[in-house]
Design an enzyme around this catalytic site. Structure first.
Site, PDB file in Angstrom:
ATOM      1  CB  CYS A 102      -8.242   1.371   5.633  1.00 33.28           C
ATOM      2  SG  CYS A 102      -8.799   3.693   5.940  1.00 33.28           S
ATOM      3  CG  ASP A 145       1.341  -2.016   2.543  1.00 34.93           C
ATOM      4  OD1 ASP A 145       1.907  -1.327   2.517  1.00 34.93           O
ATOM      5  OD2 ASP A 145      -0.042  -2.214   2.436  1.00 34.93           O
ATOM      6  CD  GLN A 188       0.451  -0.292  10.404  1.00 40.21           C
ATOM      7  OE1 GLN A 188       0.934  -0.420  10.937  1.00 40.21           O
ATOM      8  NE2 GLN A 188      -0.166   0.707   9.402  1.00 40.21           N
ATOM      9  CE  LYS A 244       0.085   3.515   7.597  1.00 37.59           C
ATOM     10  NZ  LYS A 244      -0.593   4.188   8.707  1.00 37.59           N
ATOM     11  CG  HIS A 274      -4.911   0.327   4.313  1.00 44.92           C
ATOM     12  ND1 HIS A 274      -5.199   0.718   3.179  1.00 44.92           N
ATOM     13  CD2 HIS A 274      -5.243   0.565   5.052  1.00 44.92           C
ATOM     14  CE1 HIS A 274      -5.528   1.780   3.732  1.00 44.92           C
ATOM     15  NE2 HIS A 274      -5.520   1.787   5.371  1.00 44.92           N
TER      16      HIS A 274
END
Length: 412
Positions: free
Chosen positions: A370, A206, A209, A232, A129
């Site tokens: 993104c 990261d 997600q 999320k 991203h």
């Protein structure tokens, strides 16, 4: 066409009743919300937690001796403890509240400005991203370090043989997402962490997600930094966390200066507070932090194994149905995926498909998500992305398929 399977691990229709927004209509049609990779919907328990805070004990934390401040402080720190337990972190002081994943990544990138030297290397992947690209570009520009990019194959999987060759004594930091927001690829982060640590470098994952779909054990992973966002995973917007090993957080200088992050201030010298407050300047998103803890309670009550099993059923069914549409191509066909499908139909711009299905009450995401360098890899302007959560149904997938077919008919 498929109806709800009675063997599914939980009662989806009962779960849907926890989410008020799922009962609304859009353009006269029942809402079919398939943009969960952008943000998830919120159950009543989370909404009620926000209302309860502002209605009954709204006060600033850590500073007041009065009752409301103490109640708010206790609730906020209890949420931090819930997060510690959820992610299996050794110490609560290794959990830093942030405004989200982007804030957390920038915090680490800012800190590494005092560590990196000219010629040092930072590795990112093609799957990232923008929030896990741009801060590292800025870091390298300011330090003279070199940004290297780990390639992927056509299936959207990391080239791990190439990664082993890229890592060297010059490597100081490797940053990669746990799951690709654009393709749904689940990356082999255990292998990445091991290879990186063998080279003496640090790893930031990261997890924005990933955390809605799986429950990472951060001690077992032995990761140096891990980030995620509450919104999320059924929590509120504007709050997230950075996990950092104590030894790393102690090395990094504060990201921001202000109230709360100080021990003592004079005009001659300021000393900083102990962890975690060293990185938590100013009044935080108190209600958001408390509600994040409630969201974790909600998800854990359902069970992440059940969530993963059901979402995988949705993914497999949607994939099979979409591939029956002539001219449709799915991007991201790796062996390990979560419930995200990015696709295009030959000769049709993804934006046009998204616009038509929206008229039928279906929320999907269109564009580069993104992740523009990833779209450049495939030489496409973007994709249509349908992302599923545990409150979605097989019937909603049938509605999506019918709408995509209609859009194709109208646009060709």
């Amino acid at each position: 066409m498929m109806t709800e399977n009675k063997s599914t691990p939980f009662d989806v229709e009962s779960i849907r009743k926890d989410f008020p927004i799922l009962s609304r209509k859009v353009n006269g049609y029942p809402l079919v919300y398939l943009d969960n990779a952008a943000t998830s919907q919120k159950p009543l328990a989370v909404i009620d937690a926000l209302v309860d805070y502002y209605s009954n004990y709204n006060a600033n934390i850590h500073r007041g001796v009065h009752t409301l401040s103490q109640e708010a402080t206790d609730a906020y720190e209890q949420a931090r403890e819930k997060i510690r337990v959820h992610f299996n972190v050794r110490q609560s002081k290794e959990i830093i509240f942030t405004s989200g994943t982007t804030h957390a990544i920038n915090l680490v990138a800012s800190g590494f400005r005092s560590i990196l030297q000219k010629g040092d290397e930072v590795i990112v992947s093609t799957l990232e991203h923008h929030s896990n690209i741009v801060p590292w570009q800025m870091l390298c520009e300011s330090t003279g370090a070199v940004l290297k990019v780990l390639p992927i194959n056509q299936e959207g999987e990391l080239e791990m043989n190439e990664f082993s060759r890229m890592v060297s004594p010059k490597t100081k930091l490797v940053v990669v997402n746990h799951i690709s927001n654009a393709l749904g690829t689940i990356n082999p982060i255990e292998e990445i962490i091991k290879i990186t640590h063998n080279a003496g470098a640090a790893v930031l994952i990261d997890g924005a997600q990933a955390c809605a779909h799986i429950k990472p054990d951060l001690q077992a992973l032995d990761v140096d930094f891990y980030t995620c966002s509450a919104h999320k995973m059924c929590g509120p917007t504007g709050v997230g966390i950075l996990f950092g090993k104590e030894e790393w957080l102690s090395k990094l200088p504060p990201y921001q200066g202000g109230g709360e992050m100080i021990k003592e201030v004079t005009y001659e010298k300021t000393t900083y507070a102990d962890l975690p407050h060293k990185f938590e300047a100013g009044t935080p998103n108190i209600a958001g932090g408390i509600a994040y803890g409630v969201a974790l309670d909600y998800l854990n009550k359902i069970g992440f194994d059940k969530i993963a099993q059901y979402e995988n059923q949705l993914l497999q069914y949607a994939t099979e149905q979409l591939l029956e549409i002539e001219g449709l191509r799915i991007f991201g066909t790796g062996k390990n995926k979560t419930s995200v499908i990015s696709f295009n139909i030959q000769g049709i711009h993804p934006y046009d498909i998204g616009t038509i299905v929206d008229k039928l009450g279906i929320a999907v995401r269109t564009g580069h998500h993104c992740a523009q360098p990833l779209m450049d890899f495939y030489n496409i302007p973007g994709t249509v992305r349908a992302s599923f959560a545990f409150y979605n149904t097989f019937h909603e997938i049938d509605v999506l398929i019918k709408a995509v077919k209609k859009a194709k008919q109208m646009l060709t």
